[in-house]
Design a protein around this motif. Structure first.
Motif, short mmCIF file in Angstrom:
data_model
loop_
_atom_site.label_atom_id
_atom_site.label_comp_id
_atom_site.label_asym_id
_atom_site.label_seq_id
_atom_site.Cartn_x
_atom_site.Cartn_y
_atom_site.Cartn_z
N LEU A 142 0.82 -1.21 0.00
CA LEU A 142 0.00 0.00 0.00
C LEU A 142 0.85 1.25 0.00
N GLN A 143 1.99 1.20 0.70
CA GLN A 143 2.92 2.32 0.68
C GLN A 143 3.47 2.57 -0.72
N ARG A 144 3.55 1.52 -1.51
CA ARG A 144 4.00 1.64 -2.89
C ARG A 144 2.84 1.92 -3.84
N GLY A 145 1.64 2.14 -3.28
CA GLY A 145 0.48 2.47 -4.07
C GLY A 145 -0.25 1.28 -4.65
N ILE A 146 0.05 0.07 -4.20
CA ILE A 146 -0.48 -1.15 -4.79
C ILE A 146 -1.41 -1.85 -3.81
N SER A 147 -2.61 -2.14 -4.26
CA SER A 147 -3.59 -2.81 -3.40
C SER A 147 -3.38 -4.31 -3.38
N LEU A 148 -3.88 -4.92 -2.33
CA LEU A 148 -3.81 -6.38 -2.24
C LEU A 148 -4.65 -7.02 -3.33
N HIS A 149 -5.74 -6.37 -3.72
CA HIS A 149 -6.58 -6.87 -4.80
C HIS A 149 -5.78 -7.01 -6.09
N THR A 150 -4.91 -6.03 -6.36
CA THR A 150 -4.09 -6.08 -7.57
C THR A 150 -2.95 -7.08 -7.45
N ALA A 151 -2.29 -7.10 -6.30
CA ALA A 151 -1.09 -7.94 -6.12
C ALA A 151 -1.42 -9.39 -5.85
N GLY A 152 -2.57 -9.65 -5.22
CA GLY A 152 -2.89 -11.00 -4.76
C GLY A 152 -2.78 -12.10 -5.80
N PRO A 153 -3.27 -11.91 -7.03
CA PRO A 153 -3.18 -12.99 -8.03
C PRO A 153 -1.76 -13.30 -8.49
N PHE A 154 -0.81 -12.39 -8.24
CA PHE A 154 0.54 -12.56 -8.80
C PHE A 154 1.64 -12.72 -7.73
N CYS A 155 1.33 -12.38 -6.50
CA CYS A 155 2.37 -12.37 -5.46
C CYS A 155 1.98 -13.26 -4.29
N GLN A 156 3.00 -13.70 -3.55
CA GLN A 156 2.79 -14.52 -2.37
C GLN A 156 3.66 -14.00 -1.23
N GLU A 157 3.33 -14.44 -0.03
CA GLU A 157 4.22 -14.19 1.11
C GLU A 157 5.22 -15.35 1.17
N VAL A 158 6.48 -15.03 0.97
CA VAL A 158 7.52 -16.06 0.88
C VAL A 158 8.41 -15.99 2.11
N SER A 159 8.59 -17.13 2.76
CA SER A 159 9.56 -17.26 3.84
C SER A 159 10.85 -17.80 3.24
N PHE A 160 11.96 -17.17 3.57
CA PHE A 160 13.24 -17.61 3.02
C PHE A 160 14.33 -17.43 4.07
N SER A 161 15.42 -18.09 3.83
CA SER A 161 16.55 -17.99 4.76
C SER A 161 17.81 -17.56 4.03
N ILE A 162 18.65 -16.85 4.74
CA ILE A 162 20.02 -16.54 4.30
C ILE A 162 20.91 -17.00 5.43
N GLY A 163 21.65 -18.08 5.20
CA GLY A 163 22.39 -18.69 6.30
C GLY A 163 21.41 -19.26 7.31
N SER A 164 21.56 -18.89 8.56
CA SER A 164 20.69 -19.41 9.62
C SER A 164 19.53 -18.48 9.93
N ARG A 165 19.44 -17.35 9.23
CA ARG A 165 18.40 -16.37 9.53
C ARG A 165 17.22 -16.51 8.59
N ARG A 166 16.03 -16.27 9.14
CA ARG A 166 14.81 -16.44 8.37
C ARG A 166 14.11 -15.09 8.20
N TYR A 167 13.53 -14.88 7.01
CA TYR A 167 12.87 -13.62 6.70
C TYR A 167 11.59 -13.89 5.92
N GLU A 168 10.76 -12.85 5.81
CA GLU A 168 9.56 -12.90 4.98
C GLU A 168 9.59 -11.74 4.00
N ALA A 169 9.09 -11.99 2.80
CA ALA A 169 9.05 -10.95 1.78
C ALA A 169 7.92 -11.23 0.80
N ILE A 170 7.55 -10.23 0.05
CA ILE A 170 6.63 -10.42 -1.06
C ILE A 170 7.39 -11.18 -2.14
N GLY A 171 6.82 -12.27 -2.62
CA GLY A 171 7.47 -13.08 -3.64
C GLY A 171 6.73 -13.02 -4.97
#
Length: 318
Positions: A142-171
């Motif tokens: 939303l801060q980037r001006g994009i609604s969940l309605h628009t992003a939902g069909p194309f993006c997911q919440e992705v959990s990923f790791s770098i080394g031993s640390r875990r993060y979440e991001a829009i995928g």
């Protein structure tokens, strides 16, 4: 970590791997890449010296340390955000790690040795699920001006790791199964790096550099989904991979960035023989589509017809 610690403790080659960028080949302590900081090229001219832990781009004459490279790859991030990103990765040096890439067997003089898979500390995708309303990631969109309605069909919440640390991001997934990953402070990608083709069965295809611009274009011109397909490069370095897809369409509309690299690729495609049309005038006073969207967010009265979701708005032809 401070800048001095980042430059001395983080390997440039491992940092590039964490962004989904792999070397084309290596010769001794020199690792050669297709340049990640400028327009696509066929011959690798971006060198990283693993002994010095320094990079040099022969195409631009620029070079430096890992912090300099990170600032170029994360162009929209502040220095503080880049320091936070690099501090979170805690990447070990490939120059001294026993997990680094090793050459195997004998080779003839001048022969390029094969490379092993990505280093041990590259991004690893753990799970993916639908984006949730009112979540931190949805609020970032939303801060980037994009609604969940628009992003939902194309993006997911992705959990990923770098080394031993875990993060979440829009995928945002590419055609080979890798993800472009974004959150408020992180910009990276998992392997394999590739383009994304959203096939709507149309004769027209819109070409954009990144998925934020793709989603922004849908916000600004929602009717495009009924008249166009979309190709997201995910990196200008992948433009050559797009040519086959672009060539299967009657018309290609270009929405690339207003920077030197974006203009060069635009000019190249306009001369390619494909039926390409530059549509970057849509955001002529801005760097890219998303910058226009963010600038106009909260100013609905100034939007011209066809630029929003107002009831009764009429779209303009492209």
């Amino acid at each position: 970590m401070n800048i001095q610690q980042i430059n001395s403790e983080i390997s440039i080659t491992d940092y590039l791997a964490s962004q989904g960028i792999q070397p084309a080949y290596r010769r001794g302590c020199d690792w050669w890449y297709i340049s990640p900081v400028r327009m696509a090229e066929r011959t690798p001219s971006f060198k990283v010296n693993t002994r010095l832990n320094r990079w040099y781009d022969h195409g631009t004459g620029e070079g430096g340390k890992v912090i300099d490279l990170a600032l170029r790859l994360h162009r929209t991030a502040s220095i503080r955000e880049v320091i936070r990103l690099l501090s979170g990765q805690t990447i070990a040096s490939a120059a001294t790690s026993s997990h680094g890439i090793q050459s195997t067997g004998k080779q003839a003089e001048g022969e390029v040795p094969p490379l092993s898979p990505a280093p041990f500390n590259s991004i690893k995708v753990l799970a993916a699920k639908p984006l949730e309303e009112n979540s931190p990631l949805a609020n970032y969109l939303l801060q980037r001006g994009i609604s969940l309605h628009t992003a939902g069909p194309f993006c997911q919440e992705v959990s990923f790791s770098i080394g031993s640390r875990r993060y979440e991001a829009i995928g945002f997934q590419n055609r080979s199964g890798g993800y472009e990953l974004r959150n408020a402070w992180f910009k990276g990608s998992s392997s394999p790096k590739d383009i994304t083709f959203v096939d709507n069965g149309a004769g027209t295809v819109c070409l954009v550099e990144g998925f934020m611009d793709f989603l922004s274009l849908l916000e600004l011109r929602p009717r495009l989904t009924t008249s166009s397909s979309f190709l997201v490069l995910n990196s200008l370095a992948l433009v050559n991979r797009s040519l086959d897809v672009l060539g299967r369409h009657r018309q290609v509309l270009l929405f690339l960035d207003h920077d030197q690299a974006g203009r060069k690729v635009t000019e190249r495609l306009l001369r390619s023989g494909l039926n390409c049309r530059d549509r970057s005038s849509l955001y002529q006073n801005y760097k890219d589509v998303n910058e226009l969207l963010v600038a106009r967010r909260g100013k609905p009265k100034k939007l011209r017809p066809g630029f929003g979701h107002r009831k009764g708005a009429r779209g303009r032809s492209l």
